[in-house]
Structure formats: C-alpha cells, structure tokens
Scaffold this active site. Structure first.
Site, mmCIF file in Angstrom:
data_model
loop_
_atom_site.group_PDB
_atom_site.id
_atom_site.type_symbol
_atom_site.label_atom_id
_atom_site.label_comp_id
_atom_site.label_asym_id
_atom_site.label_seq_id
_atom_site.Cartn_x
_atom_site.Cartn_y
_atom_site.Cartn_z
ATOM 1 N N LYS A 198 5.593 42.029 35.119
ATOM 2 C CA LYS A 198 6.135 43.229 34.475
ATOM 3 C C LYS A 198 7.620 43.352 34.817
ATOM 4 O O LYS A 198 7.989 43.711 35.919
ATOM 5 C CB LYS A 198 5.419 44.505 34.910
ATOM 6 N N GLY A 251 11.821 45.998 44.539
ATOM 7 C CA GLY A 251 12.328 47.267 44.025
ATOM 8 C C GLY A 251 12.537 48.248 45.156
ATOM 9 O O GLY A 251 12.737 47.852 46.313
ATOM 10 N N THR A 253 12.016 51.182 48.015
ATOM 11 C CA THR A 253 11.032 51.371 49.078
ATOM 12 C C THR A 253 9.991 52.409 48.664
ATOM 13 O O THR A 253 8.802 52.256 48.948
ATOM 14 C CB THR A 253 11.757 51.761 50.384
ATOM 15 N N GLU A 273 9.606 43.228 48.565
ATOM 16 C CA GLU A 273 11.021 43.014 48.888
ATOM 17 C C GLU A 273 11.717 44.299 48.457
ATOM 18 O O GLU A 273 11.853 44.565 47.264
ATOM 19 C CB GLU A 273 11.525 41.767 48.147
ATOM 20 N N CYS A 307 20.033 44.715 46.634
ATOM 21 C CA CYS A 307 19.268 45.185 47.796
ATOM 22 C C CYS A 307 19.976 44.799 49.079
ATOM 23 O O CYS A 307 19.875 45.483 50.087
ATOM 24 C CB CYS A 307 17.854 44.615 47.751
ATOM 25 N N GLU A 405 19.772 54.501 50.335
ATOM 26 C CA GLU A 405 20.280 53.412 49.503
ATOM 27 C C GLU A 405 20.861 54.004 48.219
ATOM 28 O O GLU A 405 20.149 54.662 47.457
ATOM 29 C CB GLU A 405 19.146 52.447 49.175
HETATM 30 P P1 ADP Z 1 14.436 51.839 40.401
HETATM 31 O O1 ADP Z 1 14.163 53.259 40.823
HETATM 32 O O2 ADP Z 1 15.689 51.313 40.913
HETATM 33 O O3 ADP Z 1 14.239 51.574 38.941
HETATM 34 P P2 ADP Z 1 11.844 50.937 41.110
HETATM 35 O O4 ADP Z 1 11.379 50.466 42.417
HETATM 36 O O5 ADP Z 1 11.299 52.229 40.626
HETATM 37 O O6 ADP Z 1 13.397 50.946 41.181
HETATM 38 O O7 ADP Z 1 11.573 49.856 39.983
HETATM 39 C C1 ADP Z 1 11.355 48.506 40.182
HETATM 40 C C2 ADP Z 1 10.195 48.048 39.323
HETATM 41 O O8 ADP Z 1 9.053 48.802 39.699
HETATM 42 C C3 ADP Z 1 10.376 48.295 37.826
HETATM 43 O O9 ADP Z 1 9.784 47.204 37.120
HETATM 44 C C4 ADP Z 1 9.593 49.557 37.583
HETATM 45 O O10 ADP Z 1 9.116 49.684 36.273
HETATM 46 C C5 ADP Z 1 8.441 49.380 38.552
HETATM 47 N N1 ADP Z 1 7.772 50.624 38.962
HETATM 48 C C6 ADP Z 1 8.295 51.863 39.081
HETATM 49 N N2 ADP Z 1 7.361 52.752 39.478
HETATM 50 C C7 ADP Z 1 6.200 52.071 39.620
HETATM 51 C C8 ADP Z 1 4.868 52.404 40.038
HETATM 52 N N3 ADP Z 1 4.542 53.642 40.360
HETATM 53 N N4 ADP Z 1 3.953 51.411 40.088
HETATM 54 C C9 ADP Z 1 4.269 50.151 39.782
HETATM 55 N N5 ADP Z 1 5.493 49.766 39.381
HETATM 56 C C10 ADP Z 1 6.459 50.695 39.310
#
Ligand code: ADP
Length: 501
Positions: A198, A251, A253, A273, A307, A405
């Site tokens: 995804k 992504g 934390t 990570e 990151c 961050e």
């Molecule tokens: P940012 O806030 O910088 O976008 P995220 O950690 O939210 O960073 O996003 C990184 C990835 O995690 C993206 O592909 C996002 O769609 C996905 N993501 C965000 N929220 C969720 C969740 N609750 N469960 C699984 N994946 C998620």
C-alpha cells in the site's frame, strides 16, 4: 489560443513524453492478481502535484474488499503457483531484470517520483539509482540463504531450513516513494514472499509505474499486488487482515504503534521503520566546511522530509555563532520552486496537511521563545506547499520544535558545553533513528558513537546509506533492521527438521 490542457500545467516541465502518456491513462487502477482493476467501490481520489496543486491523475481508491482480494491473490501465489516453484537462480534473474527495467525507464520514473512528492528532479534521479541498487543487491541473496546441519545423536540427522514468511503487507510513506517501494519489494521477493503493497495516498503514481515494470519483468500474477488508498481505511484493512503473515511499515511513530496493535490478534511479524529527531553533533574541532555542508543537507535535503533528518543540530559553544552564520548562509542559498525549474534546490512539502503542520511547528518555535534567524514562514509562491528553509537558535532541548518530528526544512540549533553534555542532550529524546558526529579527535568520535542511542551513527559524514549495512531504529524509531543480511533474517523463519536414521 486554446487553453493548455490541465495535465500539461500539472506536469509542467516534464521532459520524457512517457511521463504525460502514463498520467493521461487516468484513472490509474489497482494491481491485483496480475491485472489492473478499478476499486470494487468505484471510488477514486486525486493525486496532486504539491508544487502547483494541480491534479496529475485520478487513482482507484482501495477499500477493505480490494485489500481482501489482494491478500487472497498473494496467498494463492505463495502457496501454489510458479513463484513457489521458482529456483533461487530464477528469482535472482527476475530481480536483476527488474533492476534493468528501472534503469531503462530512469527518466520517466524520476519525473513521476518528483511530480508525486515535489522533490526537485535531481533528487528524484538519485533515488532511481538507489532503486536500481536495491534490486541488484537483493538479487544476490536468493542463492545465499542457508540453513544449518546441527550436531545430532548418531541415530539422528538434524538440520534447519530458512523459509519465507508468506504474505507480506507493506505500507510505505510518500517522502521517497520509488525507493521505499523498491526497498520493501526487494526484501520480500528475494526471500520468496508475496506482497500486498500500500503506497501513500500522497505519492503513489511512481509506485504504480513500478508495478507495470514488475509485470513486464515477468513477476508472476499475485506475487506483487499494489493497492493505493487511505491509511485509516486501506492501510488499516491490510494491517488487520487475518491472512497477512507480516507487516512491514515505514512512516510515523504514531501510525507505527497502531500497526503494532493491529498485529496482535493474529501475531503477525512486524517490522517498523519510524520517525526520528536525530542529533547532529558538531564539536569545535570539526572540519568546518564539510560539517556545515552536511548539517545543511541533513536538515534541508528533501525539504527536511526524511526520517533520518539531522533536525537537532548541537553545536559546541565556542563555535556556535560562526557555525550558525554558515548554516544561515546555506539556508538562504536554497532556491525554492517546482520540480523542473532550472536551479531549484528545494521543493515544496508534500501536501496541504503537511504544509499546515510544518508552519504550525514554526509558530510553536517562535511562541516558545526560539529565534528564526532565517526563513520562518511559507514560501513566496502563490500556489504550492512551499516552506522557507528555517534556522532556529535560542532553542532548548525541551521545546516542542526539539522534541517532535517536524518533517520539514526546520533546523533547531542547540549549544552544548562538552562531550558529556552533547551525549546527554543528544540522547534526551524518545527517538533513536540516527545521529551524526563531527570531530577530528578519533578517540572521541568512537566514544561518542558508542554512547549515542541510535540505530545509525555517522562520523564526519551524514545521511550515507549502504545496503550492506543494517538500518533501523533504537527506542521509538522502530523495530527490526532493513538492508543487509539482517533484513534477510527479518523476512524469513527457521524450521528445525529432525530425522531418525
Ligand atoms: P504521515 O502522517 O506522514 O502521512 P503516516 O505514518 O500516517 O505518515 O503514513 C505512512 C503510511 O501509513 C501511508 O501509506 C499511510 O496511508 C499509512 N497509514 C496511515 N494511517 C494508517 C493506519 N491507521 N493503518 C495503516 N496504515 C496507515
């Protein structure tokens, strides 16, 4: 004169005709079981160019039912199909073919990646090189994954097999979409797993193009499924799916913790990570020019959306003012602009949400008493999510801008007295992804490297990655190690076989 079609405005400056050609075939579809299909719900979302806020393409929006289809396809491909019968040599050849195809499509991939997240084209080109290296490096592994023969009683023959985990759900961010996707896929494929990937909703176009190249290379159907969609819907459906064996996530934390929670019901393997607030420590005896150059790259590279950004710059008191002058000069030398404008060195941040977040942090810094010596606001462009490269001084390590961050071009410069003070302040964070040390004193460099609680420490350099070295976080920056032999362990499991002779 007829108005220019909107796509040509959205992707203005792209040189490779195949970039526009790819974007024109919109809406982009999901890759499930070797075929490009619309979302079951029929829903799509818009992918924007963050430099001008124009729509690049409509993208099919995966929902839980699409994730379920993709997991089923990945399961079938794992259990029964050409992939499960491939020899290690064949897997090597396939991954090398993918690397070749990335190389052959270098310019188009760089352009799509740069349109996706706003990075200047030069930066995006560098990450295409990393993608090629990742597939090439991991192509070497299938033939080198060994089990063991173990000391056995005379009437027994005992050995171990190192086997793939199964279906891997991989969730990636938007700050380097081609490299993130290549990294995750190369790990999983070299070890014989299948994947549901995804990409981030903000930057998925280049990942979809990579999907086309995987099919062209001959990756069998169902082995890699690519399902763009929103985190709380598609991402959550994947991380909660009972038939997924492993989730690999890169992504924030906060999201990492959600994913770990979701893994509990079926005890999925999880690797994370996550974020960082990395200390970049400059001692007074540092070689000043390179230290300044790397400190600037460490926080302003990729518009601070890394990151491993060296976002807390600790400078020894004796050289503080001189160093800050140099850093401000380097911040001011950046030219903000769209991906393909000549001379541009810094792009926008990726989205409106990020733009507001980063500007919110800048305001928080000011209201807590830090001084923005340069920058400190949005860019002058009428459109696009630009932020001026910002250098804060008068920062204390307990301020919000030093603890959280930011993921934007915002440096927090903090003075320190001596080695011990640098280590204590550097470690005073919930994160532990990376750290940098600049000194000409070799013994101090190694001593400080040992004391810093970070998964990666750079001495007299910064942001150097090498896929032969493990990468991952201490503390709340993650779990597990990517790259190197350690990644191979993380994507495989060990089976003990006992044979009675
Ligand atoms: P940012 O806030 O910088 O976008 P995220 O950690 O939210 O960073 O996003 C990184 C990835 O995690 C993206 O592909 C996002 O769609 C996905 N993501 C965000 N929220 C969720 C969740 N609750 N469960 C699984 N994946 C998620």
């Amino acid at each position: 004169m007829a108005a220019a079609p909107r796509l040509e405005i959205a992707a203005q400056g792209a040189k490779d005709p195949r970039t526009l050609e790819f974007l024109r075939s919109s809406p982009k579809k999901l890759l499930i079981n070797g075929k490009w299909v619309p979302a079951r719900s029929g829903k799509t979302f818009e992918s924007l160019n963050p430099a001008n806020e124009e729509v690049l393409a409509e993208v099919a929006e995966a929902g839980p039912e699409d994730i379920d289809e993709a997991v089923k396809a990945a399961r079938k491909a794992f259990e029964d199909g050409p992939w499960s019968r491939m020899t290690p040599h064949q897997r090597t050849k396939l991954l090398l073919k993918v690397a070749d195809l990335i190389e052959q499509n270098r310019e188009q991939l760089a352009e799509l990646s740069s349109l996706d997240n706003g990075a200047p084209i030069m930066g995006a080109q560098g990450l295409v090189t990393s993608a090629v290296e990742l597939f090439t490096y991991f192509a070497g592994w299938p033939t080198k994954i060994f089990g063991e023969t173990n000391p056995s009683a005379p009437d027994m023959f005992n050995y171990t097999l190192r086997e793939p985990l199964g279906v891997c759900g991989q969730i990636i961010p938007w700050n380097g979409p081609l490299m993130s996707a290549s990294n995750k896929l190369a790990h999983a494929l070299s070890t014989g797993n299948t994947v549901v990937l995804k990409p981030a909703e903000q930057a998925c176009l280049v990942v979809l193009r990579l999907g086309e190249l995987l099919l062209e290379a001959g990756v069998p159907e169902g082995v890699v499924n690519i399902v763009p969609g929103f985190g709380p819907v598609a991402g959550a459906a994947l991380s909660n799916h009972p038939d997924v064996d492993k989730i690999a996530f890169t992504g924030s934390t906060t999201t990492g913790k959600e994913i770990l929670k979701a893994s509990v019901a079926t005890l999925k393997h999880v690797s994370l990570e996550l974020g960082g607030k990395s200390p970049h420590i400059i001692f007074a005896d540092a070689d000043m020019e390179p230290a300044l150059n790397f400190a600037a790259i460490g926080i302003f590279g990729n518009t601070g959306q890394a990151c491993i950004a060296g976002s807390r710059i600790f400078v020894q008191e004796k050289i503080h003012d001189q160093f800050v002058d140099g850093l401000v000069q380097r911040a001011k030398a950046h030219k903000l602009g769209a991906q393909f404008e000549p001379g541009v060195t810094m792009g926008p941040v990726v989205s409106k949400v990020q733009h507001q977040r980063v500007l919110g942090y800048i305001e928080a810094g000011k209201s807590e008493g830090a001084t923005a010596l340069t920058g400190g606001g949005p860019g002058p462009q009428p459109k696009g999510y630009f932020v001026q490269p910002t250098v804060f001084t008068q920062v204390r390590n307990d301020m919000k801008i030093a603890r959280e961050e930011i993921f934007g071009p915002v440096a927090a410069v903090i003075p320190f007295k001596d080695e011990n003070d640098a280590v204590l302040q550097g470690n005073d964070t919930t994160y532990g992804l990376a750290a940098g040390i600049w000194t000409r004193d070799i013994s101090r460099a190694h001593k400080v490297a040992r004391r810093l609680k970070a998964g990666t420490v750079w001495i007299n350099c910064y942001m150097v990655l090498d896929f032969t070295m493990p990468f991952g976080g201490y503390k709340q920056s993650g779990q597990g190690r990517e790259f190197s032999n350690h990644a191979i362990e993380m994507y495989t499991q060990m089976k003990s076989v006992f044979v009675k002779l």
